[in-house]
Write a protein that holds these residues in place. Structure first.
Motif, PDB file in Angstrom:
ATOM      1  N   LYS A 355       0.830  -1.205   0.000  1.00 31.21           N
ATOM      2  CA  LYS A 355       0.000   0.000   0.000  1.00 31.21           C
ATOM      3  C   LYS A 355       0.860   1.249   0.000  1.00 31.21           C
ATOM      4  O   LYS A 355       1.901   1.300   0.671  1.00 31.21           O
ATOM      5  CB  LYS A 355      -0.908   0.029   1.236  1.00 31.21           C
ATOM      6  N   THR A 357       0.800   5.015   1.225  1.00 30.73           N
ATOM      7  CA  THR A 357       0.121   5.948   2.116  1.00 30.73           C
ATOM      8  C   THR A 357       0.413   7.367   1.642  1.00 30.73           C
ATOM      9  O   THR A 357       1.578   7.725   1.421  1.00 30.73           O
ATOM     10  CB  THR A 357       0.591   5.768   3.569  1.00 30.73           C
ATOM     11  N   SER A 359      -0.352  11.411   2.506  1.00 28.28           N
ATOM     12  CA  SER A 359      -0.878  12.312   3.531  1.00 28.28           C
ATOM     13  C   SER A 359      -0.516  13.745   3.191  1.00 28.28           C
ATOM     14  O   SER A 359       0.545  14.023   2.619  1.00 28.28           O
ATOM     15  CB  SER A 359      -0.334  11.939   4.921  1.00 28.28           C
ATOM     16  N   SER A 404      -6.431   8.081   4.730  1.00 26.23           N
ATOM     17  CA  SER A 404      -5.776   7.265   5.760  1.00 26.23           C
ATOM     18  C   SER A 404      -5.641   5.798   5.392  1.00 26.23           C
ATOM     19  O   SER A 404      -4.706   5.121   5.834  1.00 26.23           O
ATOM     20  CB  SER A 404      -6.538   7.394   7.088  1.00 26.23           C
ATOM     21  N   GLY A 406      -4.909   4.611   2.515  1.00 19.23           N
ATOM     22  CA  GLY A 406      -3.892   4.400   1.491  1.00 19.23           C
ATOM     23  C   GLY A 406      -4.487   3.803   0.230  1.00 19.23           C
ATOM     24  O   GLY A 406      -5.701   3.578   0.128  1.00 19.23           O
TER      25      GLY A 406
END
Length: 442
Positions: A355, A357, A359, A404, A406
């Motif tokens: 995955k 991520t 942000s 969040s 991902g």
């Protein structure tokens, strides 16, 4: 006719890759030497079944196979063509008491990858050549005499069709894993992503290159992606890279992801402000005529234009174009101001397992302007004084709630990514990584 053309043109223009990967020779060695995750012991058992498909004089009721040793099981790249599978198996044969012969079964099989009608990649055998020769028996080793049988005599005993059929069975597991590449992965409860190969992979000395296109579904319906302004092609791999695999993601990939999340309504935000109608009335006197009682002020943000991701060397940024309706009242929300907010925030990218991520970091740049007002003109400086602190804090925070979970990277089942790094270039992101076979249960 015009309706048909309008349907056909977008379908044609969006058939271009926005991500992909290069499996290097070292990755091929890790990924496929054990042949799709087959441990050597399992491969040895499978090679025993391969031997059973041979019509050799030692595979009769008078002979017994008492040992199987896989001497070599490897894949090598053939540039512009495909792969070559090499299997060498030493078979211990007991034709008579106290005598053991060792037969070397050698198989050369050429493989290539094609796209099947379902759009999945599939390994197929294009050529297969098995040979067998007798090694020294225990008796002959003691006497130091050469083997009596010639390899040409034994070649005549091979049933090529059967041995090659057994070899093709070894491709079943890797092909199951290749099918998993095109599985749908969840991003949010209503949004899913799928990676589709656009063509068969390209084989070169640098490795195996595959070009992929992402498709997104929102509430089960595929959405048309924005057209990429720049065609994307996989960058040339670094020949000195020790990584098994290098994934590449274009700027369009990230813009498409945020477009899908926008379509799903993921960026519609409700923000509770620390202000009340009474505190705002101290700055904007017309507020008093709209709200006789003191009420909490709410900000409701919606996108007025699709988000954009901009990739520069070493840096990624997210640009959000919001209209923020400022109002009060519950459940009947009454808006008294609308503010346009153009926001630029840094993006942080990291990888865990399979995955990515994503942000949003702190807001680097923000511009507020009045879009509509029921309380008269409001200077930009006052808008910033009243709402900027809340917007700076809450917009990245709520964006990160959306992001969040991902996004799954393209991968096949049973493998995960390790030793991962993320390198941001202008217009694309590279993810060099190694492959790791996950332990199987059951």
């Amino acid at each position: 006719l015009s309706i048909l053309l309008s349907l056909l043109v977008p379908a044609h223009t969006t058939r271009s890759p926005n991500c992909g990967g290069i499996l290097t020779p070292s990755g091929l060695s890790y990924d496929l030497t054990d042949f799709g995750g087959l441990p050597t012991v399992r491969a040895a058992r499978d090679c025993t079944s391969v031997c059973a498909g041979l019509h050799l004089h030692f595979c009769s009721s008078r002979n017994q196979i008492n040992s199987v040793k896989v001497a070599e099981l490897s894949l090598s790249l053939i540039p512009d063509t495909g792969l070559r599978l090499t299997i060498d198996v030493d078979l211990g044969i007991t034709p008579a008491p106290s005598t053991t012969k060792v037969m070397r079964l050698s198989i050369l099989a050429d493989l290539h990858v094609e796209m099947n009608p379902e759009g999945n990649l599939e390994l197929v055998t294009s050529a297969c050549k098995p040979t067998v020769e007798e090694m020294q028996s225990t008796e002959e080793i003691e006497r130091s005499t050469p083997p009596k049988s010639s390899s040409s005599d034994m070649d005549k005993e091979i049933n090529i069709d059967k041995i090659c059929l057994e070899v093709s069975k070894l491709l079943l597991l890797p092909n199951e894993q290749l099918i998993s590449l095109t599985a749908q992965f969840p991003i949010t409860p209503s949004c899913r992503v799928q990676y589709l190969p656009l063509a068969a992979p390209v084989f070169s000395e640098q490795g195996i290159t595959i070009s992929l296109q992402t498709t997104f579904q929102v509430a089960g319906v595929a959405i048309p992606l924005p057209v990429s302004p720049v065609p994307f092609s996989m960058p040339e791999p670094v020949s000195s890279s020790p990584s098994h695999l290098t994934l590449a993601f274009s700027e369009h990939f990230y813009t498409s992801l945020f477009f899908a999340l926008e379509t799903a309504g993921a960026f519609n935000m409700t923000i509770l402000s620390p202000l009340t109608t009474a505190t705002i009335a101290q700055k904007i006197t017309q507020m008093g005529s709209l709200f006789q009682e003191d009420l909490p002020v709410m900000l409701r943000a919606v996108l007025r234009s699709s988000p954009r991701v901009v990739l520069e060397e070493g840096k990624a940024a997210l640009k959000l174009f919001l209209t923020i309706h400022v109002g009060a009242g519950s459940p009947a929300f009454q808006s008294f101001l609308s503010v346009n907010a153009d926001i630029s925030a840094g993006l942080l990218l990291s990888i865990t397992d399979t995955k990515m991520t994503i942000s949003a970091a702190v807001i680097e740049d923000i511009e507020l302007s009045l879009a509509a007002s029921d309380v008269g003109p409001v200077p930009a400086a006052l808008l910033e004084e009243l709402f900027l602190p809340t917007i700076r804090e809450e917009v990245p925070a709520q964006t990160n709630v959306v992001l969040s979970e991902g996004i799954f990277l393209p991968h096949v089942s049973s493998f995960t990514y390790t030793d991962v790094s993320v390198v941001i270039h202008k217009d694309y992101v590279l993810v060099p990584c190694n492959l790791e076979l996950q332990a199987r249960t059951g």
